[in-house]
Write a protein that holds these residues in place. Structure first.
Motif, PDB file in Angstrom:
ATOM      1  N   LYS A  96      -3.148   1.179  -3.580  1.00  0.00           N
ATOM      2  CA  LYS A  96      -4.258   1.613  -2.729  1.00  0.00           C
ATOM      3  C   LYS A  96      -5.556   0.996  -3.200  1.00  0.00           C
ATOM      4  O   LYS A  96      -5.730   0.724  -4.386  1.00  0.00           O
ATOM      5  N   ILE A  97      -6.462   0.843  -2.250  1.00  0.00           N
ATOM      6  CA  ILE A  97      -7.713   0.152  -2.555  1.00  0.00           C
ATOM      7  C   ILE A  97      -8.500   0.869  -3.663  1.00  0.00           C
ATOM      8  O   ILE A  97      -9.091   0.209  -4.526  1.00  0.00           O
ATOM      9  N   ASP A  98      -8.469   2.192  -3.683  1.00  0.00           N
ATOM     10  CA  ASP A  98      -9.188   2.923  -4.745  1.00  0.00           C
ATOM     11  C   ASP A  98      -8.596   2.660  -6.124  1.00  0.00           C
ATOM     12  O   ASP A  98      -9.288   2.764  -7.133  1.00  0.00           O
ATOM     13  N   GLU A  99      -7.293   2.351  -6.143  1.00  0.00           N
ATOM     14  CA  GLU A  99      -6.630   2.088  -7.423  1.00  0.00           C
ATOM     15  C   GLU A  99      -6.897   0.660  -7.903  1.00  0.00           C
ATOM     16  O   GLU A  99      -6.990   0.407  -9.101  1.00  0.00           O
TER      17      GLU A  99
ATOM     18  N   THR B 208       0.839  -1.201   0.000  1.00  0.00           N
ATOM     19  CA  THR B 208       0.000   0.000   0.000  1.00  0.00           C
ATOM     20  C   THR B 208       0.878   1.256   0.000  1.00  0.00           C
ATOM     21  O   THR B 208       0.545   2.245  -0.634  1.00  0.00           O
TER      22      THR B 208
ATOM     23  N   SER C 259     -13.779  -5.837  -7.661  1.00  0.00           N
ATOM     24  CA  SER C 259     -14.692  -4.684  -7.591  1.00  0.00           C
ATOM     25  C   SER C 259     -15.837  -5.045  -6.656  1.00  0.00           C
ATOM     26  O   SER C 259     -16.073  -6.230  -6.364  1.00  0.00           O
TER      27      SER C 259
ATOM     28  N   ASP D  67      -6.176   0.251   3.076  1.00  0.00           N
ATOM     29  CA  ASP D  67      -4.940   1.038   2.922  1.00  0.00           C
ATOM     30  C   ASP D  67      -4.081   1.052   4.184  1.00  0.00           C
ATOM     31  O   ASP D  67      -2.930   1.492   4.136  1.00  0.00           O
TER      32      ASP D  67
ATOM     33  N   SER E 288     -12.624  -0.045   3.386  1.00  0.00           N
ATOM     34  CA  SER E 288     -12.098   1.273   3.761  1.00  0.00           C
ATOM     35  C   SER E 288     -10.885   1.156   4.692  1.00  0.00           C
ATOM     36  O   SER E 288     -10.173   2.124   4.918  1.00  0.00           O
TER      37      SER E 288
ATOM     38  N   LEU F  67      -9.447  -1.400  -6.981  1.00  0.00           N
ATOM     39  CA  LEU F  67     -10.847  -1.760  -7.209  1.00  0.00           C
ATOM     40  C   LEU F  67     -11.269  -1.297  -8.593  1.00  0.00           C
ATOM     41  O   LEU F  67     -11.134  -0.139  -8.944  1.00  0.00           O
ATOM     42  N   ASN F  68     -11.758  -2.242  -9.329  1.00  0.00           N
ATOM     43  CA  ASN F  68     -12.290  -1.936 -10.642  1.00  0.00           C
ATOM     44  C   ASN F  68     -13.734  -1.496 -10.427  1.00  0.00           C
ATOM     45  O   ASN F  68     -14.598  -2.298 -10.122  1.00  0.00           O
ATOM     46  N   HIS F  69     -13.952  -0.220 -10.553  1.00  0.00           N
ATOM     47  CA  HIS F  69     -15.273   0.307 -10.212  1.00  0.00           C
ATOM     48  C   HIS F  69     -16.304   0.110 -11.324  1.00  0.00           C
ATOM     49  O   HIS F  69     -17.396   0.625 -11.237  1.00  0.00           O
TER      50      HIS F  69
ATOM     51  N   ALA G 139     -17.942  -3.190   1.890  1.00  0.00           N
ATOM     52  CA  ALA G 139     -17.514  -1.836   1.529  1.00  0.00           C
ATOM     53  C   ALA G 139     -16.899  -1.142   2.746  1.00  0.00           C
ATOM     54  O   ALA G 139     -15.892  -0.446   2.642  1.00  0.00           O
TER      55      ALA G 139
END
Lengths: 201, 201
Positions: free
Chosen positions: A193-196, A188, B125, B159, B156, A198-200, B152
């Motif tokens: 990072k989780i936002d990167e 990390t 995802s 990270d 969070s 995760l395929n949204h 979800a």
């Protein structure tokens, strides 16, 4: 978005096979080997931008003054250093930059770049190192002993690195190097990072 | 001398395939899966020392008082926790201990065990997670949405872990897990010290 590339700082005493390992690693274009700048004159066959960036003393000192050198040192009246801009550009482009540097320089980078990854390549033993240096058959016994002493001194820095890779078997050492790089990319702290991830979609 | 084993703290929302990944990893005897202690009654088919260490409330509270629990929590009136002694014994024997634990418990261990390695297993995802939970076909839609919300929330925390492993393809995820373990073993902070790796023969 592409993650920033890693900064891999690699040190090894001579005779550890560092050149062979890095040669193999660098076959993969995702790596970039950082080329040092120096004020010494090119030797025969050396090319600017390949072996070194050959620059004048004035230019070197100007770059130091402007914070343009990641680290530098003086040796036999000449400057040697790592141009910061090139390292940053390559990392921003997502390439993993390899900085091959001796132990004191590495410790300077440690202080300046907390996100760099430090790898020390070690021989399986000091005896084996002596044997390898002898095998080359290019140097006198006293020169070899001098280099073995130098290696022993450098080995005392190894525990300050993040990773130690023992070059007993070349294939294993190369694999260990790649393992470290792959694992670091899953960290990390290196942008995984989780936002990167995760395929949204 | 054998190095101390790693403490691998693993969290994942349900539906991420954590069980499958760990099942594959645990085929290798060098790993040890830490068994939790609980005060709740065994369910049908559950065995003491396999699914849980089933102990009384008095015993659990005594262990807490003696510092014998690495972490613990109360849930529906029962205690759940990680016996510290077992973890330490296995690590001292050189085995890598896997602690499968939810995010809050992991953060407690983070504070108590600075040498532990934290891995978060993530779905590719949230949509894919929902799809996988639906595919099981065992739960009502509202239960699945509840679990997706819970996932979800857990994501969070990702990270704050050292590594994120995305379970998009199972084989890749298992390989990433092994890569992390191998790299961690090359780290000087995990005992890969120069005196240990040099063969002084």
């Amino acid at each position: 978005m592409k993650n920033k590339g890693l900064l891999l700082v690699v040190s090894a005493p001579s005779g550890c096979g560092k050149g062979t390992i890095l040669g193999e690693i660098l076959k993969d274009d995702s790596f970039y080997y950082s080329i040092s700048a120096t004020t010494r004159a090119p030797r025969e066959g050396e090319q600017d931008g390949v072996n070194y960036h050959f620059i004048t003393k004035e230019e070197f000192e100007q770059r130091i003054a402007q914070g343009g050198m990641l680290e530098y040192a003086q040796y036999c009246g000449n400057y040697y250093g790592t141009p910061k801009k090139e390292v940053e550009q390559m990392r921003d482009a997502g390439r993993d930059v390899i900085l091959e540097i001796e132990v004191e320089g590495a410790m300077k980078v440690r202080a300046l770049c907390p996100d760099a990854v430090f790898l020390f390549i070690a021989p399986p033993s000091v005896e084996e190192l002596r044997r390898r240096l002898n095998k080359r058959g290019t140097e006198a016994a006293e020169v070899i002993e001098e280099r073995v002493s130098q290696a022993a001194r450098e080995l005392s820095y190894a525990d300050r690195y993040d990773y130690i890779i023992v070059n007993g078997e070349l294939e294993k050492a190369i694999q260990d190097f790649r393992t470290v790089v792959r694992a670091e990319k899953l960290r990390t702290k290196n942008g995984n990072k989780i936002d990167e991830v995760l395929n949204h979609a």
